[in-house]
Scaffold this active site. Structure first.
Site, short mmCIF file in Angstrom:
data_model
loop_
_atom_site.label_atom_id
_atom_site.label_comp_id
_atom_site.label_asym_id
_atom_site.label_seq_id
_atom_site.Cartn_x
_atom_site.Cartn_y
_atom_site.Cartn_z
CG ASP A 6 -1.75 1.24 1.35
OD1 ASP A 6 -2.03 1.87 0.31
OD2 ASP A 6 -2.11 1.61 2.48
CB VAL A 7 2.57 3.08 -2.67
CG1 VAL A 7 3.48 4.30 -2.79
CG2 VAL A 7 3.37 1.81 -2.89
N GLY A 8 1.31 5.03 -0.01
CA GLY A 8 0.65 6.30 0.25
C GLY A 8 1.63 7.45 0.13
CB ILE A 12 5.68 2.28 1.42
CG1 ILE A 12 5.90 3.43 0.43
CG2 ILE A 12 5.45 0.97 0.67
CD1 ILE A 12 7.14 3.26 -0.42
CB ALA A 102 -5.48 2.40 -5.65
CG ASP A 103 -6.26 5.87 -1.06
OD1 ASP A 103 -6.77 6.08 -2.17
OD2 ASP A 103 -5.96 6.80 -0.27
CG ASP A 122 -7.78 5.91 4.93
OD1 ASP A 122 -6.84 6.23 5.67
OD2 ASP A 122 -7.64 5.13 3.97
CB THR A 125 -1.27 12.09 3.35
OG1 THR A 125 -0.19 11.17 3.56
CG2 THR A 125 -0.73 13.44 2.96
CB THR A 176 2.95 25.71 24.01
OG1 THR A 176 3.11 27.06 24.46
CG2 THR A 176 2.90 25.70 22.49
#
Length: 247
Positions: A6-8, A12, A102-103, A122, A125, A176
């Site tokens: 699964d390449v995001g 990966i 594809a994801d 999901d 990113t 903070t």
């Protein structure tokens, strides 16, 4: 042994599977790698297993090409690429099916293994809110991901710093770091709740099952108020289901 990839844009994730997923490995995505560089980088992991077949879901075309060349050159494997020509089992009821990532298709295939109708959150990113019913993808909403939001905040505010994601103990921070944790984690969970509620209203089903996946799901989802089942490897589970339809 089947290798799922699964390449995001951020990570990966590799998964080794037979009938079910056995082991997973997560790496940071480095987009400008040749097939030879990929081989040297991942060979120690690949050598642990006898890989017989490979399927890839990718949103980074350059890396897809490099993986295709690498596996053919070094392993003699012609990998399966999730896209045209591969049976996903998911129908796409959208304006232009070619634009659906594809994801997103993998997420639907994974959710449909458990339920006939589902909302999928999901948290990658980008944060994606997906609705699927009876193996039909009906659409989604896409928002900036949690990490993207944090990076934008830090890069545009001189007095704010990067923080490690962890659940805040309360909404009102007293320094903070705790204030940023609340602002990022709890506001993200509130956004998840709000989007789920609006989707339920739109589809006229308050009892629809909700799944969450993605690297930050284990941090964000416990702060949400909706009942949500967290399955971190849902995308890979869906990719394995798609693989089984193509053998």
């Amino acid at each position: 042994m089947i290798l799922l990839i699964d390449v995001g844009n951020s990570n990966i994730v590799f998964a080794l599977a037979n009938e079910d997923i056995i082991e997973t490995y997560r790496y940071k995505t480095i987009k400008n790698k040749t097939e030879d560089e990929l081989y040297l980088l991942y060979k120690p992991m690949f050598d642990l297993y006898k890989i017989e077949d490979v399927i890839i879901s990718s949103v980074v075309p350059k890396l897809t090409s490099s993986f295709v060349k690498m596996f053919f050159k070094y392993y003699g494997i012609k990998i399966k690429i999730l896209g045209p020509g591969l049976k996903s089992g998911i129908s796409l009821k959208v304006d232009d099916p070619k634009t659906v990532g594809a994801d997103l298709i993998c997420d639907c295939a994974g959710a449909m293994k458990y339920e006939k109708e589902a909302i999928i959150v999901d948290l990658g990113t980008a944060t994606k809110y997906i609705y699927c019913k009876n193996n039909v993808f009906y659409g989604c909403a896409i928002a900036p991901g949690v990490s993207v939001s944090l990076n934008a905040l830090v890069s545009n505010a001189d007095l704010l710093h990067s923080i490690e994601f962890q659940a805040p103990k309360k909404v009102l921070g007293t320094n903070t770091t705790t204030s940023m944790l609340s602002g990022i984690i709890i506001s993200s969970a509130s956004a998840v709740d709000g989007m789920i509620d609006r989707i339920k209203e739109e589809i006229k089903n308050n009892d629809v099952k909700v799944f969450a996946t993605g690297g930050l799901s284990s941090v964000i989802i416990p702060a949400a108020k909706n009942q949500i089942t967290c399955i971190p490897n849902l995308t890979l589970i869906g990719l394995l289901e798609i693989y089984k339809r193509n053998i």
